[in-house]
Design an enzyme around this catalytic site. Structure first.
Site, mmCIF file in Angstrom:
data_model
loop_
_atom_site.group_PDB
_atom_site.id
_atom_site.type_symbol
_atom_site.label_atom_id
_atom_site.label_comp_id
_atom_site.label_asym_id
_atom_site.label_seq_id
_atom_site.Cartn_x
_atom_site.Cartn_y
_atom_site.Cartn_z
ATOM 1 N N GLU A 70 0.812 -1.218 0.000
ATOM 2 C CA GLU A 70 0.000 0.000 0.000
ATOM 3 C C GLU A 70 0.843 1.265 0.000
ATOM 4 O OE1 GLU A 70 -3.760 2.014 2.302
ATOM 5 O OE2 GLU A 70 -2.464 0.686 3.445
ATOM 6 N N ASP A 90 -0.672 -5.130 3.052
ATOM 7 C CA ASP A 90 -1.307 -3.933 3.616
ATOM 8 C C ASP A 90 -0.837 -3.849 5.066
ATOM 9 O OD1 ASP A 90 -2.824 -1.807 4.452
ATOM 10 O OD2 ASP A 90 -4.647 -2.476 3.453
ATOM 11 N N ILE A 92 -1.432 -1.730 7.562
ATOM 12 C CA ILE A 92 -2.560 -1.561 8.489
ATOM 13 C C ILE A 92 -3.804 -1.308 7.651
ATOM 14 C CG2 ILE A 92 -3.545 -0.341 10.467
ATOM 15 C CD1 ILE A 92 -0.779 0.664 11.193
ATOM 16 N N ASP A 93 -4.619 -2.326 7.468
ATOM 17 C CA ASP A 93 -5.902 -2.121 6.794
ATOM 18 C C ASP A 93 -6.900 -1.673 7.853
ATOM 19 O OD1 ASP A 93 -7.795 -2.019 4.796
ATOM 20 O OD2 ASP A 93 -8.401 -4.108 5.063
ATOM 21 N N THR A 95 -6.950 1.926 8.564
ATOM 22 C CA THR A 95 -6.165 3.003 9.182
ATOM 23 C C THR A 95 -7.052 4.022 9.890
ATOM 24 O OG1 THR A 95 -4.565 2.770 7.389
ATOM 25 C CG2 THR A 95 -4.365 4.717 8.762
ATOM 26 N N ASP A 219 -5.774 -4.857 -0.093
ATOM 27 C CA ASP A 219 -6.842 -4.939 0.902
ATOM 28 C C ASP A 219 -7.442 -6.337 0.997
ATOM 29 O OD1 ASP A 219 -6.860 -2.185 1.682
ATOM 30 O OD2 ASP A 219 -7.921 -1.696 -0.160
#
Length: 274
Positions: A70, A90, A92-93, A95, A219
């Site tokens: 990402e 990812d 931190i999906d 955020t 994601d």
């Protein structure tokens, strides 16, 4: 011996380590926000730190492996999805959830070879739950086997979807109109604010289907394999074969449910990831 066992073991180890870092960061809440593609999608210093942590550990052992990630893409690097061993990350999906202290955010790591999923790992940080799947070997939560629900009727189904981060008026109207058509026929609609964990809910059997327009390949690359291994049917929203780069997807617990949802969802053209 599994050909990518070493990669899987490394991924599990570094995801746990990164998750511990994010958990401690969530407590301190010293975010330094920067701009993303629009105001509703916040990025923090922790996104970049976690992504660098994961990629550095992987590159140290597998120097020739490729990445789609990402924050790397946010820096203007185009996503090249090739046949080479590729990690889709990812950091931190969810955020925005993380920034607000809403307990639904996760680290997502998928590993692909020949553009096919090999394994997926999702770490639900606030709830300390590790979801994983190796292709052909089932889906697990903290070592316990997971299965999708057997729901076949839309009127009995709990559906997950999202408004997403983009605020373009026509796109928002498309999403709201689609939700209106579906909510008239299903048991309910839920939004976690985290595509990865929405898919995991289908894999766990706590939601029956998830669809969305707008998420990126990082994601859902890992979570969609976990859902498949739990018995889910993954496709494009129109029921055709899933295209990981298309930024639109549907994950259903059963084929019957998918076939009832697809007539309610029109198409919307989006810029591709790769």
């Amino acid at each position: 011996m599994d050909p990518f066992k070493e990669e899987f073991l490394l991924a599990t180890e570094i995801v746990i380590s990164a998750g511990q870092y994010v958990r401690s960061a969530a407590k301190s809440q010293s975010q330094a926000s920067e701009s993303k593609e629009c105001y509703a999608d916040l990025v923090t210093e922790y996104d970049q730190k976690v992504e660098k942590m994961l990629m550095s550990a992987i590159s140290e052992k597998f120097a020739d492996h490729k990445f789609i990630a990402e924050e790397m893409s946010a820096d203007g690097n185009s996503a090249a999805f090739t046949d080479e061993p590729t990690w889709i990350i990812d950091p931190i999906d969810g955020t925005t959830n993380f920034v607000h202290g809403f307990p639904a955010f996760a680290i997502s790591v998928g590993f692909f070879h020949l553009q096919e999923p090999v394994f997926g790992i999702v770490y639900d940080i606030p709830n300390d739950k590790m979801y994983s799947a190796v292709k052909g070997k089932g889906a697990f939560c903290n070592g316990r086997l997971m299965k999708c629900s057997p729901t076949t009727e839309l009127q009995e189904a709990l559906i997950a979807t999202e408004y997403g981060s983009q605020r373009e008026p026509n796109f928002l109207k498309f999403k709201i109109d689609t939700m209106a058509k579906i909510v008239e026929k299903c048991h309910g609609i839920r939004s976690l604010g985290c595509a990865t964990l929405n898919i995991i809910q289908v894999a766990m059997g706590t939601a029956d289907a998830y669809y969305e327009f707008g998420p990126h390949i990082w994601d859902f690359a890992a979570a969609h394999l976990i859902a498949l291994e739990a018995g889910a049917v993954c496709s494009a929203p129109n029921g055709s074969k899933m295209d990981l780069c298309s930024r639109k997807l549907m994950v259903c617990s059963t084929k019957e449910l998918r076939d009832q949802l697809t007539p309610l969802i029109d198409d919307y053209q989006l810029a591709r990831d790769c």
